[in-house]
Design a protein around this motif. Structure first.
Motif, mmCIF file in Angstrom:
data_model
loop_
_atom_site.group_PDB
_atom_site.id
_atom_site.type_symbol
_atom_site.label_atom_id
_atom_site.label_comp_id
_atom_site.label_asym_id
_atom_site.label_seq_id
_atom_site.Cartn_x
_atom_site.Cartn_y
_atom_site.Cartn_z
ATOM 1 N N HIS A 88 9.953 64.858 -141.257
ATOM 2 C CA HIS A 88 9.310 63.818 -142.072
ATOM 3 C C HIS A 88 8.591 62.793 -141.207
ATOM 4 O O HIS A 88 7.784 62.011 -141.715
ATOM 5 C CB HIS A 88 10.333 63.149 -143.002
ATOM 6 N N VAL A 89 8.877 62.761 -139.894
ATOM 7 C CA VAL A 89 8.098 61.917 -138.972
ATOM 8 C C VAL A 89 7.156 62.792 -138.155
ATOM 9 O O VAL A 89 6.090 62.352 -137.744
ATOM 10 C CB VAL A 89 9.011 61.159 -137.973
ATOM 11 N N SER B 281 1.110 60.914 -141.340
ATOM 12 C CA SER B 281 1.462 59.932 -142.368
ATOM 13 C C SER B 281 0.505 60.055 -143.548
ATOM 14 O O SER B 281 0.858 59.747 -144.684
ATOM 15 C CB SER B 281 1.390 58.512 -141.797
ATOM 16 N N GLN C 290 1.653 63.642 -146.029
ATOM 17 C CA GLN C 290 3.102 63.821 -146.073
ATOM 18 C C GLN C 290 3.450 65.044 -146.925
ATOM 19 O O GLN C 290 2.763 65.349 -147.893
ATOM 20 C CB GLN C 290 3.753 62.556 -146.617
ATOM 21 N N ARG D 267 10.450 57.987 -144.090
ATOM 22 C CA ARG D 267 9.722 58.187 -142.834
ATOM 23 C C ARG D 267 9.846 56.945 -141.947
ATOM 24 O O ARG D 267 10.128 57.037 -140.762
ATOM 25 C CB ARG D 267 8.259 58.470 -143.199
#
Ligand code: FAD
Length: 497
Positions: A61-62, A66, A69, A235
């Motif tokens: 998720h990181v 961004s 996603q 995140r």
């Protein structure tokens, strides 16, 4: 914004960096870009690394954009194939294929001062002219093969983790894995149950922390899909956590003892045999080399069919590997988990900047760039994941995204203001790097171990010696006063936009 052919942009490489740049350019309405990729498909790291167990070691998720996603990650740490599919989906969703020239290697680049443009040579013979180059050639692309006598004499199958031979069956075979770094700790537990015998050759025992990988439940996926804000918050929480842990990893301080204690506890819980534990215990400061994460690597050595060899390798014979004690370890397959040539050791290909100076020449004492992106003497050239922008503790992509935004600001300004060239001022770049190298002395990477981060003279041109958030805040704005900004001569135009 402009789609003017007068402002062609060349993106080199179609990994995370190149694809991210392409998406952001397109979203900014700048369509005059082309992505050149030497391989037949996009993906970079995640196209090339298909070895069993290959996965990211930063939570998915990181470890994703961004601005793209993905609520559907199946595991906390996605396997390589899932990350590659994510990148393929990004390319499809943003319709980037028309901008992609695959099987096209950029082989050389020359700056034309008069015209204010780059001339790129390609493997296909196509001559490319670009006003701006965004270099996303990657830092860990070309496999590093060890210099072991007899490497070419081995009679069985020998290959590198980044060039995995899926046509070589391992079931029941005697297999050697050379190396105990980030790739090895993923390969070893993945192949151990299938092979007949596994011999792992260790030069240096790595520090390893628990991974706590897990399947992401359908319920969580649905929640993230329905409430994207929730995923963004998650995140941020993951990123915040990695930043909070950062000083334990990158600072040369008593904090590294916290990491050491955590890792040793993990070792104790993973391996019962005290002699084996002794061999697996690292003898350098926590953080000095890359800290690895795994739950299943250490326990694998307690399997009956797995052996850890800590003697150094003397040579490879047709039958196997001979160690310094004279023992020959007979094997059928040798897997080289020996990492990559550091992409920043020199220019990726001959790059000739203003006044005929080459990038190799500029980087003779180590790769330097302003904020890791721009180099004095090389106008209109933006490097993604350039010198001193690698993190030791969090996702690379946090840095890459901010670098893309920085380049985008410059490009927008150039188009809007009819600018011919932007070139970072030498004194600005030098002051930045002097400060960086001074800070580097206080990092764990300079605490005395030998690692691929370091140049032969001990300087570190690979990693950023601080928090990711600090780096990102520092590159938020493209500041014209730090650059020589050369306007178009009267009569010339930068774009029709
Ligand atoms: C096995 C492995 C696992 C990793 N796991 C993580 C992780 O969990 N978290 C993390 O933050 N980082 C991780 N990394 C680092 C990883 O490399 C980066 O996160 C990221 O994938 C880099 O993307 P990139 O686009 O900069 O480079 P790459 O993915 O390497 O892509 C570069 C592309 O440029 C192309 N190229 C190179 N030269 C040329 C040329 N001359 N002409 C045309 N094309 C060219 C290459 O073919 C390649 O497709 C990992 C690396 C490896 C090897």
């Amino acid at each position: 914004m402009s789609n003017a052919p007068e402002f062609p942009i060349a993106i080199i490489g179609a990994g995370f960096a190149g694809i991210g740049a392409a998406i952001q350019l397109k979203q900014a309405g700048i369509l005059s870009f082309t992505m050149y990729e030497r391989a037949g498909e996009i993906g970079g790291t995640w196209r090339d690394n298909t070895y069993p167990g290959c996965a990211c070691d930063v939570p998915s998720h990181v470890y994703s954009f961004s601005f793209e996603q993905n609520p559907n990650w199946n595991r906390a740490y996605a396997p390589a194939a899932e990350i590659q599919q994510y990148l393929l989906d990004c390319v499809a969703r943003h319709r980037l294929r028309p901008h992609l020239r695959s099987n096209t290697t950029i082989t050389a680049a020359r700056w034309d001062d008069g015209a204010g443009e780059w001339h790129l040579d390609t493997s296909t013979g196509e001559a490319v002219t670009a006003r701006v180059v965004i270099s996303g050639v990657g830092g860990l692309v070309d496999p590093a093969y060890p210099d072991i006598p007899g490497l070419d004499r081995f009679a069985g199958d020998l290959f590198h983790t980044a060039r995995w031979r899926h046509d070589v069956p391992l079931a029941g075979k005697r297999v050697a894995v050379v190396g105990t770094g980030a790739s090895a700790i993923q390969v070893v537990p993945s192949i151990a149950p299938a092979v007949g015998r596994l011999v792992v050759f260790q030069r240096t025992a790595p520090w390893i922390m628990p991974k706590r990988d897990r399947v992401i439940s359908e319920h969580t996926k649905q929640l993230f899909a329905r409430f994207p804000g929730l995923q963004t918050a998650y995140r941020w929480a993951l990123f915040g956590l990695s930043e909070a842990m950062g000083p334990i990893v990158f600072l040369d301080s008593p904090l590294s003892k916290i990491g050491e204690r955590g890792s040793l506890r993990h070792l104790e819980q993973s391996v019962r045999d005290p002699e084996l534990r002794r061999k697996l215990t690292p003898h350098f400061q926590f953080g000095c080399k890359r800290v690895l994460i795994s739950d299943d690597y250490w326990p694998t050595f307690e399997r009956d069919n797995v052996e850890l060899v800590t003697e150094s390798i003397r040579e490879i014979t047709p039958a196997g590997i001979v160690t310094a004690d004279g023992v020959e370890h007979a094997v059928d397959v040798i897997v080289l988990a020996t990492g990559f040539k550091l992409g920043l050791a020199n220019a990726p290909f001959p790059v000739t900047g203003a006044g005929g100076r080459t990038l190799d020449d500029a980087w003779r004492d180590g790769a330097v760039a302003y904020k890791g992106m721009t180099v004095s003497g090389f106008p209109n050239w933006f490097i993604l994941m350039g010198p001193n922008t690698g993190p030791g503790h969090t996702s690379v992509l946090v840095y890459t995204e901010h670098q893309i935004q920085y380049a985008l600001q410059a490009i927008r300004m150039m188009i809007a203001e009819d600018v011919k060239a932007v070139e970072v001022k030498r004194e600005v770049m030098d002051a930045y790097n002097a400060h960086l190298q001074a800070r580097m002395k206080r990092t764990a990477w300079n605490s005395g171990c030998k690692s691929w981060y370091l140049n032969p003279d001990g300087s570190n041109h690979a990693l950023y010696p601080g928090f990711a958030s600090e780096y990102c805040l520092g590159v938020r704005h493209f500041k014209c006063d730090e650059y020589h900004v050369v306007p178009q001569a009267p009569g010339e135009t930068a774009s029709a936009g």
